[in-house]
Design a protein around this motif. Structure first.
Motif, PDB file in Angstrom:
ATOM      1  N   SER A   1       0.822  -1.219   0.000  1.00 59.40           N
ATOM      2  CA  SER A   1       0.000   0.000   0.000  1.00 59.40           C
ATOM      3  C   SER A   1       0.849   1.259   0.000  1.00 59.40           C
ATOM      4  O   SER A   1       0.317   2.368   0.111  1.00 59.40           O
ATOM      5  CB  SER A   1      -0.913   0.002   1.232  1.00 59.40           C
ATOM      6  N   HIS A   2       2.168   1.129  -0.153  1.00 61.25           N
ATOM      7  CA  HIS A   2       3.073   2.271  -0.074  1.00 61.25           C
ATOM      8  C   HIS A   2       3.309   2.898  -1.443  1.00 61.25           C
ATOM      9  O   HIS A   2       3.341   2.215  -2.466  1.00 61.25           O
ATOM     10  CB  HIS A   2       4.425   1.839   0.514  1.00 61.25           C
ATOM     11  N   LYS A   3       3.516   4.192  -1.438  1.00 62.98           N
ATOM     12  CA  LYS A   3       3.911   4.904  -2.650  1.00 62.98           C
ATOM     13  C   LYS A   3       5.412   4.734  -2.878  1.00 62.98           C
ATOM     14  O   LYS A   3       6.160   4.435  -1.952  1.00 62.98           O
ATOM     15  CB  LYS A   3       3.574   6.386  -2.529  1.00 62.98           C
ATOM     16  N   ILE A   4       5.835   4.918  -4.113  1.00 64.63           N
ATOM     17  CA  ILE A   4       7.259   4.820  -4.438  1.00 64.63           C
ATOM     18  C   ILE A   4       8.039   5.862  -3.630  1.00 64.63           C
ATOM     19  O   ILE A   4       7.640   7.025  -3.552  1.00 64.63           O
ATOM     20  CB  ILE A   4       7.493   5.032  -5.943  1.00 64.63           C
ATOM     21  N   TYR A   5       9.125   5.429  -3.033  1.00 68.48           N
ATOM     22  CA  TYR A   5       9.960   6.334  -2.235  1.00 68.48           C
ATOM     23  C   TYR A   5      11.417   6.014  -2.507  1.00 68.48           C
ATOM     24  O   TYR A   5      11.855   4.866  -2.363  1.00 68.48           O
ATOM     25  CB  TYR A   5       9.650   6.183  -0.746  1.00 68.48           C
ATOM     26  N   THR A   6      12.174   7.021  -2.917  1.00 71.15           N
ATOM     27  CA  THR A   6      13.578   6.841  -3.268  1.00 71.15           C
ATOM     28  C   THR A   6      14.452   7.739  -2.395  1.00 71.15           C
ATOM     29  O   THR A   6      14.704   8.901  -2.730  1.00 71.15           O
ATOM     30  CB  THR A   6      13.821   7.163  -4.755  1.00 71.15           C
ATOM     31  N   PRO A   7      14.912   7.225  -1.276  1.00 66.84           N
ATOM     32  CA  PRO A   7      15.752   8.035  -0.385  1.00 66.84           C
ATOM     33  C   PRO A   7      17.164   8.211  -0.937  1.00 66.84           C
ATOM     34  O   PRO A   7      17.660   7.372  -1.689  1.00 66.84           O
ATOM     35  CB  PRO A   7      15.770   7.221   0.912  1.00 66.84           C
ATOM     36  N   LYS A   8      17.789   9.285  -0.544  1.00 73.47           N
ATOM     37  CA  LYS A   8      19.156   9.586  -0.973  1.00 73.47           C
ATOM     38  C   LYS A   8      20.152   9.273   0.136  1.00 73.47           C
ATOM     39  O   LYS A   8      19.798   9.121   1.297  1.00 73.47           O
ATOM     40  CB  LYS A   8      19.267  11.067  -1.367  1.00 73.47           C
ATOM     41  N   ALA A   9      21.406   9.212  -0.258  1.00 75.55           N
ATOM     42  CA  ALA A   9      22.472   8.991   0.719  1.00 75.55           C
ATOM     43  C   ALA A   9      22.516  10.147   1.716  1.00 75.55           C
ATOM     44  O   ALA A   9      22.200  11.298   1.379  1.00 75.55           O
ATOM     45  CB  ALA A   9      23.812   8.862   0.004  1.00 75.55           C
ATOM     46  N   GLY A  10      22.921   9.840   2.938  1.00 77.34           N
ATOM     47  CA  GLY A  10      23.023  10.891   3.944  1.00 77.34           C
ATOM     48  C   GLY A  10      23.029  10.318   5.348  1.00 77.34           C
ATOM     49  O   GLY A  10      23.177   9.105   5.551  1.00 77.34           O
ATOM     50  N   LEU A  11      22.884  11.191   6.329  1.00 75.83           N
ATOM     51  CA  LEU A  11      22.839  10.784   7.724  1.00 75.83           C
ATOM     52  C   LEU A  11      21.628   9.884   7.955  1.00 75.83           C
ATOM     53  O   LEU A  11      20.500  10.273   7.658  1.00 75.83           O
ATOM     54  CB  LEU A  11      22.770  12.017   8.624  1.00 75.83           C
ATOM     55  N   LYS A  12      21.866   8.694   8.469  1.00 76.24           N
ATOM     56  CA  LYS A  12      20.774   7.732   8.684  1.00 76.24           C
ATOM     57  C   LYS A  12      20.179   7.841  10.086  1.00 76.24           C
ATOM     58  O   LYS A  12      18.964   7.843  10.260  1.00 76.24           O
ATOM     59  CB  LYS A  12      21.273   6.313   8.452  1.00 76.24           C
ATOM     60  N   ASN A  13      21.043   7.917  11.094  1.00 79.82           N
ATOM     61  CA  ASN A  13      20.545   7.969  12.471  1.00 79.82           C
ATOM     62  C   ASN A  13      21.619   8.488  13.412  1.00 79.82           C
ATOM     63  O   ASN A  13      22.820   8.466  13.101  1.00 79.82           O
ATOM     64  CB  ASN A  13      20.066   6.600  12.932  1.00 79.82           C
ATOM     65  N   THR A  14      21.184   8.952  14.545  1.00 87.51           N
ATOM     66  CA  THR A  14      22.058   9.288  15.668  1.00 87.51           C
ATOM     67  C   THR A  14      21.541   8.542  16.892  1.00 87.51           C
ATOM     68  O   THR A  14      20.373   8.144  16.943  1.00 87.51           O
ATOM     69  CB  THR A  14      22.072  10.798  15.953  1.00 87.51           C
ATOM     70  N   TYR A  15      22.401   8.342  17.877  1.00 84.34           N
ATOM     71  CA  TYR A  15      21.955   7.630  19.068  1.00 84.34           C
ATOM     72  C   TYR A  15      22.753   8.075  20.281  1.00 84.34           C
ATOM     73  O   TYR A  15      23.857   8.604  20.184  1.00 84.34           O
ATOM     74  CB  TYR A  15      22.081   6.112  18.886  1.00 84.34           C
ATOM     75  N   VAL A  16      22.170   7.821  21.445  1.00 87.08           N
ATOM     76  CA  VAL A  16      22.854   8.039  22.707  1.00 87.08           C
ATOM     77  C   VAL A  16      22.499   6.873  23.629  1.00 87.08           C
ATOM     78  O   VAL A  16      21.350   6.408  23.637  1.00 87.08           O
ATOM     79  CB  VAL A  16      22.465   9.391  23.345  1.00 87.08           C
ATOM     80  N   SER A  17      23.491   6.349  24.346  1.00 85.15           N
ATOM     81  CA  SER A  17      23.283   5.216  25.238  1.00 85.15           C
ATOM     82  C   SER A  17      23.908   5.498  26.592  1.00 85.15           C
ATOM     83  O   SER A  17      24.917   6.209  26.685  1.00 85.15           O
ATOM     84  CB  SER A  17      23.899   3.941  24.655  1.00 85.15           C
TER      85      SER A  17
END
Length: 268
Positions: free
Chosen positions: A204-220
């Motif tokens: 049920s999703h529309k076409i989505y084309t993500p680009k290269a870049g920052l994916k995530n940040t985290y803190v633990s």
């Protein structure tokens, strides 16, 4: 004795972080921390961890698991286990670790969540990579790594940067924290956050084309307690935040997710 205890606690923390990462696929193998043995010696650890972690990157639901953990490193520079993968450290200086390694991306099963139905599975894939870690002291580190081979086309690449510290309150109790970020190339982003034309037709999703870049940040943050000279208990809480095109993906139900890990480990 305090330095030995701190090393064991750091080892426990790195192992438990890797368990969390392996199951959540958020910070999997994001750094190499060779704390399982003292410099120039061989050693390792065995343990078990109970965790609550997202079903997949960006999922709003958590799943609960109990998993074993194991890690070992040899005096000649080789290491193997759940925290660092299989690799070789070329450095004999305890302040600097650098080398090559092989890790693995666990992929993703579409049956894991309703939102993934119709997208197909992403098979587990081997990754090749390199790492560099700077340890200015026994209680701090700055790390970087690159890994290549994940995703549908085996061309997904991740570049990770992280830093952390451990503070020893007494000979048994320590706590610490780490933070980091991951950059992903187009291939990785498309595999884990994109929707192709074929996938759009099957879901049920529309076409989505993500680009290269920052994916995530985290803190633990973690706290560890040494029951005796070889046995430790640890608790770790991690908050992960998606960024860039990963955050905007139709598969990302939540921008920020959290995970909890409780672990027991025996050092040998």
């Amino acid at each position: 004795m305090q330095r030995q205890t701190l090393r064991l606690l750091s080892s426990t923390a790195s192992i438990v972080f890797s368990v969390l990462a392996t199951q959540a696929s958020a910070q999997m193998f994001n750094s190499v921390q060779l704390h399982a043995a003292a410099p120039g010696q061989s050693g390792g650890m065995l343990g078990v961890a109970a965790l609550s972690t997202p079903e997949y990157q960006g999922s709003a639901k958590n799943r609960k698991l109990i998993v074993p953990v194991v890690d070992y490193q040899w005096a000649n520079g080789w290491f193997a286990g759940g925290s660092n993968g299989l690799g070789y450290n070329f450095s004999g200086d305890p302040k600097f670790h650098y080398g090559v390694r092989m890790t693995g991306d666990i992929g993703r099963k579409e049956k894991r969540a309703k939102l993934l139905r119709g997208l197909g599975d992403i098979d587990a894939k081997p990754e090749i990579g390199a790492f560099f870690t700077f340890n200015p002291g026994a209680d701090t580190y700055f790390a970087s790594s690159v890994r290549y081979g994940a995703g549908n086309d085996n061309k997904g690449m991740l570049f990770d940067l992280s830093a952390g510290f451990t503070e020893s309150w007494n000979r048994n109790l320590s706590a610490g924290a780490s933070l980091g970020a991951s950059y992903a190339n187009d291939n990785y982003m498309q595999s884990f956050f994109g929707i192709s034309q074929v996938q759009s037709a099957r879901s049920s999703h529309k076409i989505y084309t993500p680009k290269a870049g920052l994916k995530n940040t985290y803190v633990s943050a973690f706290v560890s307690y040494m029951i005796n000279d070889r046995t430790s208990l640890s608790l770790i809480v991690t908050s992960d935040r998606l960024a860039g095109d990963a955050k905007s993906s139709p598969l990302s139900e939540k921008t920020r997710t959290s995970s909890i890990v409780a672990a027991a480990a025996y050092h040998f």
